[in-house]
Design a protein around this motif. Structure first.
Motif, PDB file in Angstrom:
ATOM      1  N   TRP A 167       4.036  -4.329   4.205  1.00  0.00           N
ATOM      2  CA  TRP A 167       3.165  -3.223   3.775  1.00  0.00           C
ATOM      3  C   TRP A 167       2.733  -2.391   4.972  1.00  0.00           C
ATOM      4  CZ3 TRP A 167      -2.016  -2.257   4.944  1.00  0.00           C
ATOM      5  CH2 TRP A 167      -2.643  -1.256   4.183  1.00  0.00           C
ATOM      6  N   PHE A 168       2.398  -3.052   6.064  1.00  0.00           N
ATOM      7  CA  PHE A 168       1.942  -2.359   7.268  1.00  0.00           C
ATOM      8  C   PHE A 168       3.039  -1.431   7.801  1.00  0.00           C
ATOM      9  CE2 PHE A 168       1.561  -2.020  11.864  1.00  0.00           C
ATOM     10  CZ  PHE A 168       0.226  -1.673  12.030  1.00  0.00           C
TER      11      PHE A 168
ATOM     12  N   LEU B 169       1.590   1.655   5.614  1.00  0.00           N
ATOM     13  CA  LEU B 169       0.471   2.091   6.447  1.00  0.00           C
ATOM     14  C   LEU B 169       0.915   2.993   7.594  1.00  0.00           C
ATOM     15  CD1 LEU B 169      -2.431   2.112   7.273  1.00  0.00           C
ATOM     16  CD2 LEU B 169      -2.110  -0.078   8.427  1.00  0.00           C
TER      17      LEU B 169
ATOM     18  N   LEU C 264      -4.620   3.462  -2.414  1.00  0.00           N
ATOM     19  CA  LEU C 264      -4.133   3.277  -1.049  1.00  0.00           C
ATOM     20  C   LEU C 264      -2.982   2.284  -0.971  1.00  0.00           C
ATOM     21  CD1 LEU C 264      -4.624   4.469   1.699  1.00  0.00           C
ATOM     22  CD2 LEU C 264      -6.184   2.609   2.199  1.00  0.00           C
ATOM     23  N   GLY C 265      -1.911   2.667  -1.679  1.00  0.00           N
ATOM     24  CA  GLY C 265      -0.703   1.859  -1.581  1.00  0.00           C
ATOM     25  C   GLY C 265      -0.695   0.713  -2.565  1.00  0.00           C
TER      26      GLY C 265
ATOM     27  N   VAL D   4      -8.391   2.490   5.517  1.00  0.00           N
ATOM     28  CA  VAL D   4      -7.586   1.264   5.540  1.00  0.00           C
ATOM     29  C   VAL D   4      -8.458   0.062   5.883  1.00  0.00           C
ATOM     30  CG1 VAL D   4      -5.723   0.074   6.751  1.00  0.00           C
ATOM     31  CG2 VAL D   4      -5.455   2.454   6.073  1.00  0.00           C
TER      32      VAL D   4
ATOM     33  N   THR E 174      -2.067   8.441  -1.399  1.00  0.00           N
ATOM     34  CA  THR E 174      -2.979   7.309  -1.301  1.00  0.00           C
ATOM     35  C   THR E 174      -4.379   7.655  -1.784  1.00  0.00           C
ATOM     36  OG1 THR E 174      -3.576   7.876   0.978  1.00  0.00           O
ATOM     37  CG2 THR E 174      -1.719   6.384   0.653  1.00  0.00           C
TER      38      THR E 174
END
Length: 333
Positions: free
Chosen positions: A303-304, A308, A271-272, A31, A103
């Motif tokens: 998004w977080f 995430l 990754l997203g 990340v 991801t």
């Protein structure tokens, strides 16, 4: 899909715990690399958020975060019932594990793996079709609301070139109509009756789709709609917290377009879907004079919370799939 659990047998429980933590740190590092690549600065984003006044929307957004994925787990549990009855807890773990695996895999393959590996049945391949149907239904909901938002945007903003945007809206509407026709003709579809070798190959994975009745598809659609409304409300509350003072309909249209873009393009985004969200947000809200840095940070917050954090939690479930794989192998004997 048979999983050979013997490949895990040499790993003692202590080492399994260590590997889980290594995986967790690895996700964090990935990340960090992604944020640097996308030009995002987590420190500045946190500093901006720190100076925002407390708002009642904040705890509501946080409470809706687990509810978002709970609806996805509920949807997977309903669909998996045709393959193997699973508990809501197993469905939730599978969803988060699938998100973490997705991801690092192309075309969201990890999403299928994470959910399927939670199953204990010998007929795990049938789960692929169930997952495909669930993902397609979520895509359809995003397409439905996104098309309405897009048409509204065309009407008020008259984006250039206008003809191109009208064509795109017409294509989206055509996909919506096609989706409805497929739902009503699902049991009678003749796609799997062809003799092409490729069709015969994927038939074993997708044939279960024909077993779902129209009421079951309706229920899954309603669950997918419920999940869509939850993360839309989350986004709306964050935008209001960031004091983006636009009419409610303008905000909702923008949210629907953002989720449409990220849903369609997420399968090809590593990754997203942070970059897709940010680009779409800047493009849409730029028409209304919103400060781009503010909308970018707001997009990052969503998004977080919704991508995430679940990825980090889901990474802790990935290696526990060892036990699911072992049980599946034992039951197969």
């Amino acid at each position: 899909m048979q999983i050979n659990s013997k490949i895990f047998d040499f790993i003692p429980n202590t080492w399994l715990w260590i590997l889980k933590n290594i995986l967790f740190v690895g996700v964090l590092f990935s990340v960090y690399l992604l944020l640097n690549e996308k030009g995002e600065n987590l420190a500045s984003a946190l500093a901006y958020i720190k100076h925002l006044p407390f708002h009642i929307n904040v705890p509501i957004v946080l409470l809706l975060m687990p509810a978002n994925w709970a609806f996805e787990a509920w949807k997977w549990q309903r669909l998996a019932a045709r393959v193997e009855p699973i508990t809501f807890g197993e469905a939730y773990q599978g969803v988060l594990a699938g998100l973490a695996l997705a991801t690092f895999t192309p075309l969201m393959i990890g999403d299928y793996a994470g959910k399927i590996l939670m199953l204990k049945t010998k007929q795990r391949t049938a789960g692929i079709g169930a997952i495909f149907l669930g993902n397609s239904m979520q895509l359809y909901v995003s397409l439905l609301f996104g098309t309405m938002g897009y048409i509204y945007f065309i009407g008020i903003a008259q984006p250039i070139p206008l003809v191109l945007h009208i064509i795109i809206a017409a294509l989206l509407a055509g996909l919506l109509i096609t989706g409805v026709l497929l739902a009503f003709k699902l049991q009678a579809i003749s796609f799997f009756n062809t003799s092409y070798s490729f069709i015969q190959f994927i038939k074993q994975y997708l044939i279960i789709i024909k077993e779902y009745s129209l009421p079951e598809i309706r229920d899954v659609f309603l669950i997918a709609t419920g999940r869509y409304l939850i993360f839309s409300i989350q986004f709306l509350l964050v935008l209001q917290w960031f004091q983006i003072n636009l009419p409610l309909v303008v905000l909702l249209a923008g949210i629907s377009i953002i989720f449409l873009t990220k849903t369609v393009g997420a399968a090809f985004n590593f990754l997203g879907d942070l970059s897709l969200r940010a680009i779409t947000s800047v493009y849409y809200f730029g028409y209304f004079g919103i400060q781009l840095s503010v909308i970018t940070i707001a997009t990052f917050v969503i998004w977080f919370l919704n991508v995430l954090v679940p990825i980090l939690i889901g990474s802790l479930f990935i290696l526990t799939l060892r036990f699911s794989a072992r049980k599946a192998e034992v039951s197969a004997k």
